[in-house]
Motif scaffolding. Structure first.
Motif, short mmCIF file in Angstrom:
data_model
loop_
_atom_site.label_atom_id
_atom_site.label_comp_id
_atom_site.label_asym_id
_atom_site.label_seq_id
_atom_site.Cartn_x
_atom_site.Cartn_y
_atom_site.Cartn_z
N GLU A 265 -3.20 12.72 1.11
CA GLU A 265 -3.93 11.48 0.80
C GLU A 265 -3.20 10.63 -0.23
OE1 GLU A 265 -7.45 11.67 -1.80
OE2 GLU A 265 -7.26 13.85 -1.61
N PHE A 266 -2.22 11.22 -0.94
CA PHE A 266 -1.42 10.46 -1.89
C PHE A 266 -0.02 10.17 -1.36
CE2 PHE A 266 -4.58 12.76 -4.41
CZ PHE A 266 -5.15 11.70 -5.10
N LEU A 267 0.22 10.51 -0.12
CA LEU A 267 1.51 10.23 0.50
C LEU A 267 1.40 9.21 1.62
CD1 LEU A 267 2.83 13.93 0.78
CD2 LEU A 267 3.40 12.23 -0.98
N ILE A 268 0.18 9.03 2.15
CA ILE A 268 -0.05 8.11 3.27
C ILE A 268 -0.70 6.84 2.73
CG2 ILE A 268 -1.20 7.80 5.48
CD1 ILE A 268 -1.19 10.85 5.78
N PRO A 269 -0.01 5.69 2.81
CA PRO A 269 -0.52 4.46 2.19
C PRO A 269 -1.93 4.09 2.61
CG PRO A 269 1.77 4.16 2.81
CD PRO A 269 1.36 5.50 3.36
N GLU A 270 -2.28 4.23 3.89
CA GLU A 270 -3.61 3.80 4.33
C GLU A 270 -4.70 4.68 3.74
OE1 GLU A 270 -3.87 6.05 8.66
OE2 GLU A 270 -3.42 3.92 8.57
N LYS A 271 -4.33 5.88 3.23
CA LYS A 271 -5.31 6.73 2.57
C LYS A 271 -5.40 6.41 1.07
CE LYS A 271 -5.39 10.76 5.63
NZ LYS A 271 -5.30 12.24 5.72
N TYR A 272 -4.24 6.30 0.41
CA TYR A 272 -4.33 6.05 -1.02
C TYR A 272 -4.64 4.60 -1.35
CZ TYR A 272 0.75 4.77 -1.09
OH TYR A 272 1.98 4.21 -0.90
N ASP A 273 -4.59 3.71 -0.36
CA ASP A 273 -5.02 2.32 -0.60
C ASP A 273 -6.48 2.24 -1.02
OD1 ASP A 273 -2.59 1.20 -0.17
OD2 ASP A 273 -3.01 0.43 1.83
N ARG A 274 -7.27 3.27 -0.71
CA ARG A 274 -8.68 3.25 -1.08
C ARG A 274 -8.87 3.18 -2.60
NH1 ARG A 274 -10.68 8.57 1.89
NH2 ARG A 274 -8.65 9.25 1.10
N TRP A 275 -7.88 3.64 -3.35
CA TRP A 275 -7.98 3.60 -4.81
C TRP A 275 -7.95 2.18 -5.35
CZ3 TRP A 275 -9.38 7.76 -7.58
CH2 TRP A 275 -9.21 9.01 -7.00
N HIS A 276 -7.51 1.21 -4.54
CA HIS A 276 -7.48 -0.18 -5.00
C HIS A 276 -8.88 -0.68 -5.38
CE1 HIS A 276 -3.32 -0.94 -4.44
NE2 HIS A 276 -3.32 -0.85 -3.12
N GLY A 277 -9.89 -0.16 -4.71
CA GLY A 277 -11.25 -0.62 -5.00
C GLY A 277 -11.91 0.10 -6.16
N GLU A 278 -11.24 1.12 -6.71
CA GLU A 278 -11.81 1.91 -7.80
C GLU A 278 -11.27 1.42 -9.15
OE1 GLU A 278 -14.17 4.17 -7.24
OE2 GLU A 278 -14.02 3.65 -5.12
#
Length: 742
Positions: A265-278
């Motif tokens: 989840e920290f290697l795949i951009p579409e997964k770690y992009d979720r942190w942008h909203g946090e």
């Protein structure tokens, strides 16, 4: 070091050397100590001059990225007693290029303690506040807690001791006045820690921000078995929701980049992009985030590069450098030269980040992520400052000029001359480009073109008349009044071309369709429009920065009597003012930067200008595929307007190269949900959206259907803004209809 100085018994700030352990070989005798007051005058010059409250735009003298050094017992000799000599250590770190220091709130000596059932005699807290002025604690120190604290240890004795110790250290952090305290999450199931944090957030109302640090590998948690959440991101979301979504000004999250390979989840951009909203505040890096040759602690080791995976995730998630921190916390000793190499690398690498697109070249960064009410130009008259902002949009006028030239040259029959109307002309931002295009590209029309400006704002009309006399040589005909009424004059000439910039942040939210209906009387079947069509689009996003403002600013700060909505009652001849029933049932405009877009935008409505009467109501059902489980707080909206042929403008940077982006004139918009919804991965989110109209205006209504994360239940949110109970877009009545203004 010069002559030895006598101990001053009256001096409370006594600081001794060395700045780091690597200086011990040249350490002077303790009697050679330097007076702390002399150091305090230098610390502000050693650290970069930063403020945790406000940040100006970056300058060559001060890097934008805020990088700190984390002090741990393994790095510094405890015999040097840095707990009372913190100024000396801060000066050394500041000279190396760091902006701040993270230091245990119990002290290094207490942090080095090893907690065990047979060893419960804790060292006391040993950091005096008197060694620093108050502003230095607030500006240059971030608090950490003792690493042995484990509030949810299976052993109830150790858990109780840890809980009491953490409470003591947080109380001392409050006393010192630090603005941030970092707490690592050791266990996923941490009810004791959550109770304590809830107490400090909701009861003690701590003045510092708590940053809860998550590892980037699940196996770093000490209770890895029986995880209820599928990944670390959702573990954090569950914790945040358990703490009742406390404002991001007091509760944030940090990521500790682990030495071993990070989870997917920290290697795949579409997964770690979720942190942008946090509220992602902190990135913690260790020595293992950097490649040295040879490896430390060799004095000859030199930094080669940053670990590619760490570099990529930091670069991608560091989207708000003014509000995020980068903390280097090596586990072992580091030589000053190596420490300096790391900060120089990070500074250069992070300052490559492009700043978010700002509405002007002035210091408008304060507008980023701030919710604003729409201008409502149909109802309200703009000020000179508003016009200054709109007229500074060079991109917009470049595209309008191209479109005007294209329309005159390709779409208009010029046999009988040229009549151009500018509707909603303001102070004449479009008048100049029209005259310049005609004069430069169609000189034969220069003397026969008729240019007519229609504007309802009486103050702006004064400026139009002034410019007409001084700049445009009287070539402009000015009609003052609402275009819906004044254009019904049968003596007006028919239009070859109608130009307007009546769009709102969501396209039609400034009632452009309703206003341009008033142009029917001056149209012919061959009349051309600029723009001739536009679309409104929405995409589901998560933005807790926006949610914080709705919860804390609009609801609690504004009193119950504050009215922002208005409707005209024709029977009574007066205006009815009201406050939104729900502040979430309202459209806002904002230059959002910190958000996660869960799916690509889809078209909600499209309007095509014509002289024919049409129905301006819309209803659409849109299906978005949510690939990864996340929260949705609302929808991000923007428009795309086609000016002519392939010439278009938008208020979103997603289109090719951002060359058609006009954010100085129109911020994107935000359409909130009443409550955050947690959506299951690989599921559909359905948006139902209505645009409804009546004689005196229009409004939006919306709701969503989704599959809930964790329960797999299909749920539907309440219908928002039903019957325009919270947000209404009013049309201006005729002056003769108004009997009572206030």
């Amino acid at each position: 070091m010069g002559k030895k100085k006598k101990n001053n018994k009256n001096e409370q700030r006594q600081v001794s050397q060395p700045p780091t352990d690597t200086s011990e070989t040249t350490m002077p005798e303790p009697s050679d100590a330097i007076n702390g007051i002399e150091l305090l005058t230098e610390i502000g010059n050693s650290f970069q001059h930063i403020s945790t409250m406000n940040y100006a735009l970056p300058s060559p003298q001060r890097p934008l990225a805020l990088i700190g050094w984390g002090a741990m017992p393994e790095q510094h000799a405890l015999k040097m007693n840095y707990d009372t000599n913190l100024a000396r250590l801060c000066k050394s770190v500041g000279i190396d290029g760091y902006n701040y220091m993270a230091f245990p709130m119990g002290g290094l000596g207490r942090a080095a303690f090893k907690l065990a059932e047979d060893s419960l005699d804790l060292p006391p807290i040993s950091i005096p506040d008197a060694q620093f002025d108050q502003y230095l604690w607030q500006t240059y120190i971030i608090g950490t807690v003792s690493p042995w604290i484990d509030t949810d240890n299976p052993n109830p004795v150790l858990a109780k001791v840890s809980l009491d110790a953490l409470r003591e250290e947080l109380d001392h952090a409050l006393y010192l006045g630090v603005r941030n305290v970092v707490i690592p999450l050791r266990r996923v199931k941490s009810p004791n820690l959550m109770k304590l944090l809830n107490h400090y957030l909701w009861v003690r109302t701590a003045k510092f921000t708590i940053s809860l640090v998550m590892p980037t590998r699940q196996d770093e948690f000490e209770d890895l078995t029986d995880l209820e959440d599928e990944d670390i991101f959702n573990i954090w979301v569950s914790i945040r929701r358990g703490l009742r979504n406390y404002t991001s000004e007091r509760l944030t999250v940090g990521l500790r980049l682990t030495e071993a390979e990070m989870d997917d989840e920290f290697l795949i951009p579409e997964k770690y992009d979720r942190w942008h909203g946090e509220p992602l505040f902190l990135f913690i890096l260790s020595t293992d985030s950097f490649v040295f040759s040879p490896s430390p602690p060799s004095l000859n080791s030199k930094m080669v590069e940053m670990v590619p995976a760490h570099r990529k995730i930091v670069f991608d998630l560091a989207i708000s450098l003014e509000n995020q921190r980068f903390l280097v916390m090596p586990k072992g000793q580091m030589w000053p030269i190596q420490r300096k190499q790391m900060v120089e690398y990070l500074t250069s690498f992070l300052n490559q980040k492009k700043s978010p697109l700002l509405p002007s070249q002035n210091d408008d960064r304060i507008l980023t992520d701030v919710l604003l009410l729409p201008m409502e130009t149909v109802w309200r008259d703009l000020s000179a400052a508003d016009y200054d902002g709109l007229e500074s949009d060079i991109t917009k006028y470049q595209h309008y000029s191209e479109a005007i030239g294209y329309m005159i040259g390709n779409e208009i029959d010029l046999k009988n001359g040229l009549v151009i109307y500018i509707l909603g002309a303001g102070r004449g931002g479009l008048v100049g480009p029209c005259l310049e295009i005609v004069k430069a590209r169609f000189p034969h029309l220069h003397k026969i073109v008729r240019l007519i400006a229609v504007e309802k704002n009486p103050s702006a009309c004064i400026s139009l008349r002034y410019k007409n006399n001084t700049l445009w040589h009287g070539k402009l005909t000015i009609i003052e009044g609402d275009m819906r009424f004044v254009l019904k004059n049968p003596d007006l000439p028919k239009a070859n071309l109608i130009i307007s910039e009546l769009l709102g942040s969501f396209g039609d939210n400034e009632l452009a369709p309703e206003c341009l209906r008033g142009a029917e009387s001056i149209c012919t079947p061959s009349t051309q429009f600029i723009p001739y069509q536009y679309s409104s689009l929405l995409s589901p996003i998560c933005s807790h920065r926006a949610t914080d403002q709705l919860r804390d600013s609009f609801v609690s700060v504004y009193d119950s009597e504050r009215a922002i909505n208005v409707r005209f009652n024709r029977e009574a001849g007066k205006f009815i003012y009201s406050r939104p029933k729900h502040w979430t049932d309202h459209l806002y405009v904002s230059l959002l930067n910190r958000y996660h877009e869960a799916a690509r935008p889809q078209e909600v409505s499209q309007f095509k200008y014509s002289h024919e009467d049409q129905n301006f109501e819309r209803h659409v059902k849109l299906s978005y595929t949510i690939k990864h489980a996340c929260e949705i707080t609302g929808f991000l909206g923007h428009f795309v307007a086609v000016l002519a042929s392939d010439i278009y403008i938008a208020n979103s940077t997603r289109y090719p190269g951002g060359l058609s982006t006009c954010l100085k004139s129109w911020f994107p918009c935000y359409l909130p949900l009443r409550e955050e919804i947690r959506v299951k991965g690989d599921s559909e989110l359905i948006l139902y959206f209505w645009r409804k109209c009546c004689d005196d205006g229009a409004w939006y209504e919306w709701k969503v259907t989704y599959t809930e994360y964790g329960t797999d239940e299909e749920k539907t949110t309440p219908l928002q803004n039903e019957g325009a109970e919270s947000y209404f877009m009013p049309l201006r009545p005729k002056e003769e209809e108004i009997k009572e203004l206030f």
